[in-house]
Design a protein around this motif. Structure first.
Motif, short mmCIF file in Angstrom:
data_model
loop_
_atom_site.label_atom_id
_atom_site.label_comp_id
_atom_site.label_asym_id
_atom_site.label_seq_id
_atom_site.Cartn_x
_atom_site.Cartn_y
_atom_site.Cartn_z
N LEU A 141 26.49 31.83 116.07
CA LEU A 141 27.57 33.10 116.82
C LEU A 141 27.97 32.27 119.03
O LEU A 141 29.80 32.07 117.82
CB LEU A 141 27.09 33.94 117.50
N ILE A 142 27.87 32.14 118.70
CA ILE A 142 28.31 30.98 120.28
C ILE A 142 29.23 29.51 119.76
O ILE A 142 30.80 29.72 120.11
CB ILE A 142 27.77 30.62 120.88
N GLN A 143 28.70 28.79 118.82
CA GLN A 143 29.57 28.28 118.04
C GLN A 143 30.88 28.69 117.40
O GLN A 143 32.33 28.12 117.08
CB GLN A 143 28.72 27.20 117.05
N GLN A 144 30.59 29.94 116.76
CA GLN A 144 31.59 29.87 115.62
C GLN A 144 32.69 30.53 117.22
O GLN A 144 34.44 30.51 116.74
CB GLN A 144 31.57 31.64 115.31
N ILE A 145 32.52 31.22 118.43
CA ILE A 145 33.70 32.13 119.31
C ILE A 145 34.10 31.41 119.82
O ILE A 145 35.69 30.78 119.77
CB ILE A 145 32.68 32.78 120.05
N ARG A 146 33.46 29.98 120.00
CA ARG A 146 33.73 28.61 120.40
C ARG A 146 34.87 27.65 119.58
O ARG A 146 36.38 28.00 120.23
CB ARG A 146 32.66 27.64 121.45
N ASP A 147 34.64 27.77 118.55
CA ASP A 147 35.49 27.09 117.54
C ASP A 147 37.07 27.28 117.81
O ASP A 147 37.90 27.22 117.23
CB ASP A 147 34.74 27.00 116.68
N GLU A 148 36.23 29.15 117.48
CA GLU A 148 38.01 29.73 118.07
C GLU A 148 38.84 29.71 118.60
O GLU A 148 39.92 30.09 118.53
CB GLU A 148 37.09 31.81 117.14
N ALA A 149 38.12 29.88 119.79
CA ALA A 149 39.30 29.77 121.04
C ALA A 149 39.37 28.18 120.77
O ALA A 149 40.83 27.99 120.98
CB ALA A 149 37.83 29.62 122.05
N HIS A 150 38.66 27.40 120.51
CA HIS A 150 39.44 25.63 120.53
C HIS A 150 41.19 26.22 119.30
O HIS A 150 41.82 25.35 119.37
CB HIS A 150 38.32 25.48 119.72
N ARG A 151 40.26 26.47 118.51
CA ARG A 151 41.45 26.36 117.30
C ARG A 151 42.74 27.13 118.47
O ARG A 151 44.23 26.49 117.52
CB ARG A 151 41.16 27.12 116.52
N PHE A 152 42.22 28.15 118.07
CA PHE A 152 43.73 29.23 119.21
C PHE A 152 44.62 28.51 119.64
O PHE A 152 45.50 28.92 119.69
CB PHE A 152 42.88 30.66 119.18
N ALA A 153 43.90 28.15 121.33
CA ALA A 153 45.05 27.11 122.24
C ALA A 153 45.55 26.21 121.17
O ALA A 153 46.64 26.11 121.79
CB ALA A 153 42.74 26.54 122.68
N ILE A 154 44.92 25.76 120.16
CA ILE A 154 45.31 23.76 119.79
C ILE A 154 46.66 24.39 119.34
O ILE A 154 47.53 24.01 119.17
CB ILE A 154 44.52 23.29 119.01
N THR A 155 46.93 25.44 118.72
CA THR A 155 47.47 26.42 117.54
C THR A 155 48.75 26.74 118.63
O THR A 155 50.31 26.71 118.51
CB THR A 155 46.92 27.59 116.95
N GLY A 156 48.71 27.18 119.54
CA GLY A 156 49.58 27.71 120.50
C GLY A 156 49.78 26.92 120.85
O GLY A 156 50.76 26.75 121.44
N HIS A 157 49.03 25.93 121.59
CA HIS A 157 50.06 23.89 122.29
C HIS A 157 50.70 23.28 121.00
O HIS A 157 51.46 23.01 121.71
CB HIS A 157 48.62 23.53 122.58
N ARG A 158 50.43 23.66 119.81
CA ARG A 158 51.17 23.07 118.48
C ARG A 158 52.24 23.55 118.54
O ARG A 158 53.78 22.80 118.43
CB ARG A 158 50.38 22.97 117.69
#
Length: 279
Positions: free
Chosen positions: A196-213
């Motif tokens: 669960l922690i990995q899922q939440i952390r990975d989603e935050a990472h994905r959302f940040a990268i998408t916004g940066h791009r």
């Protein structure tokens, strides 16, 4: 409503035969499968929440969790993400992104500080609600930064958890730092709580990268046009839309550019020269 959309009278029939009966059975079967899948997913999330409760020694499972992450390229165009999960999984309507400004490029601590300040000062003023658990993608340093922001804003009742990737930086080797505890928590790789922690952390990472791009793409698409006097936001938008992006604008001739609404022949000449130099 159906009648208004179709422009004619619509009748709903329950007792249908032949082909229509097969469509009806298919719709019912699909609905049952979707419901079973949704219930199974909820059951899985609940099991993970209960495992997280046990791993962190909480009185009850957390009902709302938020996680922050930072993304940039060489310190430029930094974006911070905030994702939210509840008992049903990702709560995308509550996701937020923050364009970080006014910091030293590459200073992730300052970026996290700014994002947390903006997020929780808004919540303190009545915009949204506080999480039970705040996850920070990072170790003790980022955790201390987050704790300082919450203390400064007088935010209480939020449990802080830092998620560090560990020495090998491999999934499953994460170290969890619970604020106020000395020793890190290391969960087994097959732990539902860790998943669960990995899922939440990975989603935050994905959302940040998408916004940066997206931010980087916006800058790339407007950087040349922004330097041309007389080409404001509306004209830039029309140019990019008509020619399918900055590359299309750069390939267009003066006559083609002058066909865009609001672009005179003289301005078209200036735009052409900005991409090709004076001829």
């Amino acid at each position: 409503v159906l009648g208004e959309q179709q422009g004619r009278q619509v009748k709903l029939r329950a007792r249908v035969r032949a082909g229509r009966a097969r469509w009806l059975r298919m719709a019912a079967d699909n609905a049952r499968l979707a419901l079973d899948s949704r219930l199974a997913s909820r059951s899985g999330v609940q099991a993970r929440l209960e495992a997280l409760q046990e791993a962190l020694d909480l009185d009850e499972p957390p009902t709302r969790m938020e996680c922050f992450d930072i993304s940039h390229t060489g310190g430029e165009l930094t974006v911070a993400s905030c994702v939210v999960f509840d008992q049903n999984g990702a709560l995308k309507s509550d996701y937020r992104r923050f364009n970080i400004e006014g910091i030293t490029p590459g200073d992730d601590y300052a970026a996290m500080n700014q994002a947390l300040n903006r997020r929780y000062s808004r919540i303190q003023s009545g915009e949204g609600r506080l999480p039970d658990l705040l996850l920070i993608d990072g170790g003790r340093g980022q955790l201390a930064e987050a704790a300082g922001v919450l203390e400064e804003l007088a935010v209480s009742g939020v449990l802080l958890l830092g998620v560090a990737k560990g020495v090998t930086r491999k999934p499953g080797m994460e170290q969890l730092f619970l604020f106020g505890s000395e020793a890190p928590i290391i969960l087994p790789a097959d732990s539902p709580a860790l998943h669960l922690i990995q899922q939440i952390r990975d989603e935050a990472h994905r959302f940040a990268i998408t916004g940066h791009r997206q931010r980087r793409e916006r800058k790339r698409n407007t950087s040349v046009l922004e330097t041309i006097p007389g080409v404001g936001p509306k004209r830039r938008q029309r140019l990019l839309k008509q020619f399918g992006g900055l590359q299309g604008v750069s390939r267009a001739g003066i006559e083609d550019l002058s066909t865009v609404e609001g672009i005179s022949g003289q301005l078209a000449q200036q735009i052409y020269e900005a991409f090709h130099g004076e001829q």
